[in-house]
Write a protein that holds these residues in place. Sequence first.
Motif, PDB file in Angstrom:
ATOM      1  N   UNK A 183       0.914  -1.201   0.003  1.00 21.00           N
ATOM      2  CA  UNK A 183      -0.077  -0.134   0.065  1.00 21.00           C
ATOM      3  C   UNK A 183       0.801   1.321   0.056  1.00 21.00           C
ATOM      4  N   UNK A 184       2.086   1.200   0.670  1.00 19.66           N
ATOM      5  CA  UNK A 184       2.958   2.262   0.774  1.00 19.66           C
ATOM      6  C   UNK A 184       3.376   2.684  -0.477  1.00 19.66           C
ATOM      7  N   UNK A 185       3.994   1.463  -1.187  1.00 20.87           N
ATOM      8  CA  UNK A 185       4.505   1.875  -2.493  1.00 20.87           C
ATOM      9  C   UNK A 185       3.694   2.494  -3.415  1.00 20.87           C
ATOM     10  N   UNK A 186       2.306   1.981  -3.305  1.00 19.02           N
ATOM     11  CA  UNK A 186       1.481   2.499  -4.371  1.00 19.02           C
ATOM     12  C   UNK A 186       1.229   3.921  -3.944  1.00 19.02           C
ATOM     13  N   UNK A 187       1.195   4.343  -2.685  1.00 19.31           N
ATOM     14  CA  UNK A 187       0.910   5.897  -2.087  1.00 19.31           C
ATOM     15  C   UNK A 187       2.126   6.650  -2.683  1.00 19.31           C
ATOM     16  N   UNK A 188       3.455   6.159  -2.447  1.00 21.11           N
ATOM     17  CA  UNK A 188       4.503   6.816  -2.835  1.00 21.11           C
ATOM     18  C   UNK A 188       4.631   6.920  -4.326  1.00 21.11           C
ATOM     19  N   UNK A 189       4.337   6.013  -4.995  1.00 15.42           N
ATOM     20  CA  UNK A 189       4.008   6.129  -6.550  1.00 15.42           C
ATOM     21  C   UNK A 189       3.127   7.265  -6.972  1.00 15.42           C
ATOM     22  N   UNK A 190       1.959   7.178  -6.267  1.00 15.28           N
ATOM     23  CA  UNK A 190       0.935   8.201  -6.465  1.00 15.28           C
ATOM     24  C   UNK A 190       1.333   9.644  -6.285  1.00 15.28           C
ATOM     25  N   UNK A 191       2.234   9.783  -5.178  1.00 13.88           N
ATOM     26  CA  UNK A 191       2.675  11.146  -4.758  1.00 13.88           C
ATOM     27  C   UNK A 191       3.692  11.558  -5.570  1.00 13.88           C
ATOM     28  N   UNK A 192       4.476  10.566  -6.283  1.00 11.76           N
ATOM     29  CA  UNK A 192       5.709  11.083  -6.995  1.00 11.76           C
ATOM     30  C   UNK A 192       5.348  11.660  -8.413  1.00 11.76           C
ATOM     31  N   UNK A 193       4.005  11.345  -8.634  1.00 11.09           N
ATOM     32  CA  UNK A 193       3.540  11.764  -9.806  1.00 11.09           C
ATOM     33  C   UNK A 193       1.884  12.251  -9.563  1.00 11.09           C
ATOM     34  N   UNK A 194       1.670  13.164  -8.899  1.00 13.87           N
ATOM     35  CA  UNK A 194       0.366  13.367  -8.419  1.00 13.87           C
ATOM     36  C   UNK A 194      -0.665  13.918  -9.323  1.00 13.87           C
ATOM     37  N   UNK A 195      -0.366  14.155 -10.653  1.00 12.48           N
ATOM     38  CA  UNK A 195      -1.040  14.602 -11.646  1.00 12.48           C
ATOM     39  C   UNK A 195      -1.153  13.610 -12.851  1.00 12.48           C
ATOM     40  N   UNK A 196      -0.758  12.312 -12.643  1.00  8.91           N
ATOM     41  CA  UNK A 196      -0.758  11.329 -13.384  1.00  8.91           C
ATOM     42  C   UNK A 196      -2.427  10.747 -13.220  1.00  8.91           C
ATOM     43  N   UNK A 197      -2.789  10.316 -14.411  1.00 15.33           N
ATOM     44  CA  UNK A 197      -4.000   9.258 -14.569  1.00 15.33           C
ATOM     45  C   UNK A 197      -4.241   8.756 -13.387  1.00 15.33           C
ATOM     46  N   UNK A 198      -5.142   8.627 -12.408  1.00 16.94           N
ATOM     47  CA  UNK A 198      -5.449   7.442 -11.432  1.00 16.94           C
ATOM     48  C   UNK A 198      -4.662   7.948 -10.055  1.00 16.94           C
ATOM     49  N   UNK A 199      -3.916   8.893 -10.161  1.00 16.09           N
ATOM     50  CA  UNK A 199      -3.067   9.137  -9.050  1.00 16.09           C
ATOM     51  C   UNK A 199      -3.810   9.491  -7.742  1.00 16.09           C
ATOM     52  N   UNK A 200      -4.794  10.530  -7.875  1.00 20.22           N
ATOM     53  CA  UNK A 200      -5.860  10.889  -6.989  1.00 20.22           C
ATOM     54  C   UNK A 200      -6.629   9.861  -6.477  1.00 20.22           C
ATOM     55  N   UNK A 201      -7.043   9.144  -7.381  1.00 25.59           N
ATOM     56  CA  UNK A 201      -7.966   7.812  -7.203  1.00 25.59           C
ATOM     57  C   UNK A 201      -7.141   6.789  -6.147  1.00 25.59           C
ATOM     58  N   UNK A 202      -6.000   6.650  -6.345  1.00 27.46           N
ATOM     59  CA  UNK A 202      -5.328   5.661  -5.606  1.00 27.46           C
ATOM     60  C   UNK A 202      -4.921   6.385  -4.151  1.00 27.46           C
ATOM     61  N   UNK A 203      -4.864   7.470  -4.269  1.00 22.84           N
ATOM     62  CA  UNK A 203      -4.663   8.227  -2.772  1.00 22.84           C
ATOM     63  C   UNK A 203      -5.762   8.278  -1.937  1.00 22.84           C
ATOM     64  N   UNK A 204      -7.031   8.536  -2.777  1.00 27.69           N
ATOM     65  CA  UNK A 204      -8.337   8.474  -2.138  1.00 27.69           C
ATOM     66  C   UNK A 204      -8.669   7.148  -1.636  1.00 27.69           C
ATOM     67  N   UNK A 205      -8.319   6.019  -2.305  1.00 25.95           N
ATOM     68  CA  UNK A 205      -8.891   4.931  -2.116  1.00 25.95           C
ATOM     69  C   UNK A 205      -8.058   4.232  -0.628  1.00 25.95           C
ATOM     70  N   UNK A 206      -6.699   4.680  -0.800  1.00 32.34           N
ATOM     71  CA  UNK A 206      -5.904   4.270   0.587  1.00 32.34           C
ATOM     72  C   UNK A 206      -6.390   5.021   1.828  1.00 32.34           C
ATOM     73  N   UNK A 207      -6.929   6.423   1.794  1.00 33.19           N
ATOM     74  CA  UNK A 207      -7.356   7.020   2.814  1.00 33.19           C
ATOM     75  C   UNK A 207      -8.744   6.610   3.283  1.00 33.19           C
ATOM     76  N   UNK A 208      -9.717   6.326   2.301  1.00 35.13           N
ATOM     77  CA  UNK A 208     -10.861   5.591   2.495  1.00 35.13           C
ATOM     78  C   UNK A 208     -10.977   4.029   3.032  1.00 35.13           C
ATOM     79  N   UNK A 209      -9.722   3.531   2.732  1.00 33.85           N
ATOM     80  CA  UNK A 209      -9.493   2.143   3.451  1.00 33.85           C
ATOM     81  C   UNK A 209      -9.164   2.260   4.745  1.00 33.85           C
TER      82      UNK A 209
END
Lengths: 363, 363
Positions: B247-273
Amino acid sequence: MSDRRLEGPVRIVGAGLLGASIGLALRERGVDVILDDVSPSALDLAIDYGAGRPAADGDLPALVVVCVPPDVVARVVAAELAAHPIALVTDVASVKVAPLEQLRALGVDLSRYIGSHPMAGRERSGAISARADLFIGRPWVIAGHDAISYGRAAQVEQLALDLGAIPMEMTAGEHDRNVALVSHTPQVVASLLARRLSGATDSAVALAGQGLRDTTRIASSEPELWVQILGANAEPVAEILAAFRDDLDAMIAALQQPTAPGARRAIAESLAGGNAGVARIPGKHGQASHFSQIVVKVDDTPGELARLLTDIGEAGVNMEDLRLEHSPGAQIGLAEISVLPEVEERLVSELSARGWKIAGAFA
Amino acid sequence: MSDRRLEGPVRIVGAGLLGASIGLALRERGVDVILDDVSPSALDLAIDYGAGRPAADGDLPALVVVCVPPDVVARVVAAELAAHPIALVTDVASVKVAPLEQLRALGVDLSRYIGSHPMAGRERSGAISARADLFIGRPWVIAGHDAISYGRAAQVEQLALDLGAIPMEMTAGEHDRNVALVSHTPQVVASLLARRLSGATDSAVALAGQGLRDTTRIASSEPELWVQILGANAEPVAEILAAFRDDLDAMIAALQQPTAPGARRAIAESLAGGNAGVARIPGKHGQASHFSQIVVKVDDTPGELARLLTDIGEAGVNMEDLRLEHSPGAQIGLAEISVLPEVEERLVSELSARGWKIAGAFA
């Protein structure tokens, strides 16, 4: 520090938790507060709570406080600067670099804008959770930049002081790196840790103790808001999380081969590093050695805790902090009272003489 | 559940926090407690605190409770089984599989041994921190196995009940997987998170709030003990940490490219989880919706909080929980009072009528 007072009216844009709390606090001080919000129902609710009044023709706000989610801060600040040509405009968003850069890109006159960030909040949101004293004793960052004058910046500092907060000046970049460490990274870590509980068995969560509750409490925060915060401060958070992951990898490797040479040492160093880190946190809760704790048994009946605190008051002792431990279903609770070390012994003997059962006393 | 009472003497080996706390609690109930410890000074201290008496010739303990660090549990249990041929022997270590396996490997008669684990503790250690009511309302795991009779197991269950704890039966394997999730993993995560603060600037830690304090509080635990606990439960903890790392790797990847498609969704899903996970924690602190909270301003002077609680008692309202928010240096505190939802409105109006300033009330 300036000794000038805020001269109203103050216009607050965004009537959520922070906007309504600032409104309530300013109203208490007799300031004329104008509230605005894109949602008419949110606006009505905050006005009903006494956080301010609707805008009226001819309003000439001296100060505009923008309390909207990070994604729209720059757009709203730019609009407010244009609409109120003599007002100083500030915002209270949890990130400071991105809005400033966006405003620069929009080409607005930055001499009337300065970002700020009160380090106050709750897991609950909306005007319904607002409190006039949300900011009392909390740091309030004033994020300066080259285009603002000291006099202007002092106005926002005065706002913070008027609301009982402690103004702290730093650059937007410093602010964002600091909150990445002390706020945004803990939020991510708590959320990811809590996520592991999603599929937990009842028998596992039945064993949950205070440690799990504390480490995951902030994981109940709003995803919508935090997606914006993390998105706007992605780089510093990603950097800290990457360092965290390196430590995590070492820990996992050690646990996968716990009898390998060096494994125990690697685990011990991680834990000792945690000891050193937590000791860096200032304040009474971080420095447990600063106060003595006295733990007293209290029956779970109305008035018992009041009777205890009355006895403490009659002993002439000021309580620095109070923590209740109270298990669901138990008929008894424990009150952990923090006092100055020099009064501990006397208080223990006075409470014992009054029939209280002391479960423990600790320096 | 058996209704038999413990018939002394009870022998406790290891006079640290848990051993001395069990001793204090049993002594309160009039049980003859024999204390032993490899450290004569630790033993003397616990005896001075009233947790028991030294061993004497002719002692015939019915029950032996081994309260030593995980690494030496099996060796001490084996020695106690040999030395006290009619006694039931239990231990209270935080891991249950490893000691059982080690005892099997030693070839001891397991019909007189059953492991247990009271889910109670403190960041502080030693007899000096012991409390007779440490176990009240806490789960106490009884880790059964094939070689023990129900009658024997019921004796340990009775010990837990006598100390006010809630016995919970599960296998050693279940126990270890459960505590890996709700206790050992949070410990590792809190330590690694706190470790990030080691090199923090003063300006960063000055911004620390309650979120950081809560998420890192348990990072002040003793490394020596936790190295043993983690070493003895390494596999389940490593498994959970590996899933956490994904989960952490997915979060770091999303934060390293926060404007990439799907990044915001990945972050939101972690927080909702994280939201979903924290909702799994039972008890009042986990289910915030169970009670209503009323927040009242309280001056930081002796007797003020007592006066508030007296007023609550006089209103005939039972307080379910109380939390103080009190910033260092502030002259005012906030008392957050939890009550049953049906009395919230009445209490708010009664307190307001008595002049208390209500800062907020929440369902």
